[in-house]
Design a protein around this motif. Structure first.
Motif: not given
Ligand SMILES: Nc1nc2c(c(=O)[nH]1)N[C@H]1C(S)=C(S)[C@@H](COP(=O)(O)OP(=O)(O)OC[C@H]3O[C@@H](n4cnc5c(=O)[nH]c(N)nc54)[C@H](O)[C@@H]3O)O[C@H]1N2
Ligand SMILES: Nc1nc2c(c(=O)[nH]1)N[C@H]1C(S)=C(S)[C@@H](COP(=O)(O)OP(=O)(O)OC[C@H]3O[C@@H](n4cnc5c(=O)[nH]c(N)nc54)[C@H](O)[C@@H]3O)O[C@H]1N2
Ligand code: SF4
Ligand SMILES: [Mo]
Length: 732
Positions: A128-139, A489-504
């Motif tokens: 879900k981290q990858l998919l969110t960062s791709l910001k595309t509906r073409s899945r 990390d590279r694509l979604d530097k402004d992800a919501p805080e919860a997402m960034q925390k989970e990533r870290a």
């Protein structure tokens, strides 16, 4: 004896884990010396698989050692593939994606998720981290050439796409298998190691196993009875069975479970007019047989109707799966011992994922419904080829090989070659990833931790098992989840805080930190990561048990039969009946126990021997087309043609031909030497991206009309030779 083993035993250690190659979750015992695998055997102390493994388990070693497996990122250049460093590769991939999205819009970059992702703990927990960062509906994903109908039925009826009940094979007295071949596939949407033994056990306790399949499969061979059926006509058989259940007075509409379904009284009229007599000619199963099957199914002490790929991936996939479920409900078989039951896994993904939705959006070119944010795979190539706003210009494949695995693969092959930027996450340069600008390879299964997030949810007995990595990865290797997170990390530097925390946190502690959380919210308070680590063979959590109504995710705890939605599809069924052409030659697929979709063909011990990529056909069909055993045949469909050797066998129903999928490694630029030497042809160069189940958008790779043409033989000799052949085999 001891002397030869001595050098190996000096450092010999034993490691226990779960095999991740198919859905069966077998426990394996791996002898190794810290660096090399010495042997792979079944783990007798695994409470779930009890020592069983299939021949594919050894491929875990082959995959680990495979010299063709990429050990670091590669970039396609004018002079061929060049190794590059991870930071450079990841930066270039991020830049490639961003460039496409800036030029053409976010949805101009698409992504396809392949099947092995669901066998990958880290992948499942972080995708879900990858998919969110791709910001595309073409899945897109392999779901829409597979189990999509199961998800839709469960979403409608039980309120969640993953709340899928499975056959209680260990206790049933009657198992009706429609379009599944668990002896080759080792079971699907039914995680059940050693199905051969389980089916034999049903017979040994005076139960019955009945197989409905256009091919007399390995499963049919050990069943109590087998009935041929014309491909893609199962919907008629199921309607006739439902009709007959009411006609014979077997419906139990006041049973505990049926009473949870407010619309249950509408089911009797659902199958009105579809008598066994009315469907016998088209299906090829006589009315007498259909009536007997219904009687025995309903009178058995327990029974279960189970349908798999053969009824999912065809023109009436969704309605067929619905009818199969409804039959289990109205006969009182759902949520009962020996029937269709809900697993109760230690990590229940139903609690942490959305219920699913159908048709919120439609694909740009072919106007097909999305499911849970994914468009059907059959729409993929058109989205790349047809110009206009929203056209796909960039693409990512993750653990998938859609050129070989999706319909009209050659069209997709061309479409991929026209993209501006493509990246593949894969072990190999495959028929698909050869089009990528950059390939990012993850580690092999032996180098990662595993807890089966997906298949414990489909297991026929509740269990839990955690396997740490056997070998540690080298510095130049990355896990799938690490690749996802570093791209995010590279694509979604402004992800919501919860997402960034989970990533870290995931980066710091690994995905097992997410597993621990899943276990904490699961139903077994004693099952923690520590208890799993202390029990390397796995923990037995007991047989399946009643789960309704609690397991229903609809707020009102009722089963929503959604009758109007399914009934509307009967118009299409009636049209099919009116137009049915019983002279058409129909193509179906097949699986072999030594193969796995489009991969594992680079393991010599799995592919050696006689070619398995053959055109199976019945002697009578062979005679009609002047084809002899072993002869080359040109098979042509609306979209393409292939030349393949004939295997004449009465395993196939007359008028039906079968080709396994996943072959076709002869395309230029593939880098898998053993697979290339056993190339075969791709059946998906014949399957048609316009032949679909219109209700769900699922692909229909079973029941594809084809023409046959014998190549290079003396037609006069053919008929006699075939007749002689079949006489020989009849005497043998
Ligand atoms: N005609 C026909 N077509 C079919 C089917 C059929 O029955 N008939 N079956 C369909 C079904 S059920 C399915 S599931 C699909 C499968 O189709 P896909 O999901 O596209 O999967 P595969 O073709 O098996 O390709 C998997 C790729 O992932 C790579 N891989 C393996 N493990 C990993 C991993 O852990 N990480 C990464 N990053 N890569 C990995 C492999 O090298 C391989 O290239 O095919 C479908 N296609
Ligand atoms: N060895 C091995 N194991 C595998 C895989 C593999 O490739 N190789 N793939 C894995 C995957 S991704 C999946 S999804 C599962 C699939 O697991 P299964 O569904 O058990 O596998 P299939 O062998 O595709 O079985 C489908 C059966 O349906 C029959 N069939 C075809 N058309 C029709 C039809 O119209 N009506 C009826 N009634 N039957 C029909 C076919 O002859 C075949 O026997 O297997 C998994 N396990
Ligand atoms: S049946 Fe599946 S899980 Fe079991 S050993 Fe074979 S490939 Fe692995
Ligand atoms: Mo699949």
């Amino acid at each position: 004896m001891a002397t030869t083993a001595a050098s190996a035993t000096d450092n010999e250690q034993i490691h226990f884990r779960t095999c991740t190659l198919c859905e069966a979750m077998c426990g394996v015992e791996i002898k190794h010396d810290g660096e090399k695998v010495l042997s792979i055997k079944g783990d007798k102390n695994d409470p779930f698989s009890q020592g069983y493994i299939c021949p594919k388990a050894t491929a875990l070693q082959d995959l680990y050692e495979d010299p063709d497996r990429l050990r670091g990122p590669v970039e396609r250049t004018a002079d061929g593939w060049k190794s590059i460093s991870w930071p450079e590769a990841l930066d270039k991939v991020a830049a490639g994606i961003q460039s496409v999205q800036q030029k053409y819009g976010q949805n101009a970059f698409g992504v396809y998720l392949g099947n092995p992702n669901v066998h990958n703990m880290g992948g499942m927990l972080t995708i879900k981290q990858l998919l969110t960062s791709l910001k595309t509906r073409s899945r897109f994903s392999a779901t829409s050439i597979d189990q999509l109908p199961h998800h839709i039925v469960s979403m409608h009826l039980f309120g969640h796409m993953l709340r899928i009940p499975v056959p209680d094979v260990n206790r049933t007295q009657y198992m009706l298998i429609i379009g599944g071949n668990p002896l080759a596939s080792n079971g699907s949407i039914m995680t059940a190691p050693n199905m051969r033994q389980k089916l034999k056990d049903i017979k040994a306790r005076n139960g019955k196993v009945v197989v409905i399949d256009p091919r007399r499969t390995e499963t049919a061979d050990i069943a109590s009875e087998h009935h041929f059926i014309r491909p893609a006509t199962d919907v008629l058989l199921l309607l006739a069975m439902l009709n007959e259940i009411y006609a014979q007075g077997y419906a139990k509409v006041d049973s505990r479970v049926a009473e949870l379904a407010p619309e249950i009284d509408r089911i009797e009229s659902f199958a009105e007019g579809f008598t066994p007599e009315s469907v016998a000619d088209i299906t090829g199963i006589t009315a007498t047989e259909i009536k007997r099957i219904v009687k025995e199914f309903c009178e058995a002490e327990s029974s279960v109707c189970y349908g798999r790929m053969g009824i999912s991936v065809q023109e009436f996939g969704l309605l067929s799966q619905y009818l199969s479920m409804v039959i289990n409900i109205v006969t009182g078989r759902l949520d009962e011992v020996g029937g269709l039951m809900f697993p109760n896994p230690a990590v229940d993904v139903v609690n942490s994922s959305g219920p699913g939705y159908l048709g919120k959006r439609h694909s740009r070119v072919s106007n097909l419904p999305d499911f849970n944010g994914e468009y059907p795979v059959v729409a993929m190539a058109d989205e790349m080829l047809v110009e206009g706003e929203g056209q796909l210009k960039g693409f990512m494949t993750v653990a998938g090989n859609p050129v070989l695995s999706t319909p009209n693969g050659e069209k997709l092959n061309e479409a991929l070659s026209g993209l501006e930027f493509m990246v593949s996450l894969d072990y190999f340069v495959t028929e698909t990833s050869r089009h990528a600008n950059i390939i990012l390879p993850p580690v092999s299964p032996l180098e990662r931790d595993h807890y089966d997030i997906t298949f414990n949810g489909f297991a026929v007995h509740n269990v839990a098992k955690y396997s740490p990595a056997l070998f540690s990865k080298t510095e130049n290797e990355k896990h799938d989840w690490e690749i996802y997170l570093e791209l995010a990390d590279r694509l979604d530097k402004d992800a919501p805080e919860a997402m960034q925390k989970e990533r870290a946190a995931t980066k710091a502690f690994g995905p097992k930190f997410l597993l621990e959380q899943g276990l904490k919210y699961g139903p077994y308070k004693d099952v923690t990561l520590d208890t799993l680590i202390d029990n390397p063979h796995g923990i037995d959590l007991g047989p399946l048990h009643r789960m309704l109504p609690e397991a229903i995710k609809h707020a009102n705890k009722q089963i929503n039969l959604n009758v109007d939605f399914y009934q509307a599809d009967l118009a299409r069924v009636k049209e099919m009946m009116q137009q049915y052409d019983d002279q058409e030659i129909l193509l179906i697929g097949r699986r072999h126990v030594r193969s796995n979709n489009s991969w594992l063909h680079n393991s010599y011990r799995l592919v050696k021997g006689k070619s398995r990529c053959t055109l199976m056909l019945h002697p009578q069909t062979a005679v009609q087309h002047g084809i002899t055993d072993g002869q080359d045949v040109r098979v042509t469909s609306r979209v393409g043609s292939v030349v393949i050797a004939a295997e004449v066998t009465d395993e196939l129903m007359p008028g039906v031909v079968s080709i396994p999928h996943g072959f076709g490694h002869g395309r230029k630029g593939v880098k898998q030497k053993i697979a290339q030497a056993h190339a075969g042809v791709s059946v998906n160069d014949l399957t048609d991206d316009t032949l679909i189940d219109q209700l769900s958008g699922n692909a229909a790779v079973n029941g594809v009309p084809v023409q046959l043409e014998a190549l290079g033989a003396n037609a006069d000799d053919v008929a006699n030779a075939v007749l002689e052949n079949s006489a020989d085999s009849a005497m043998a």
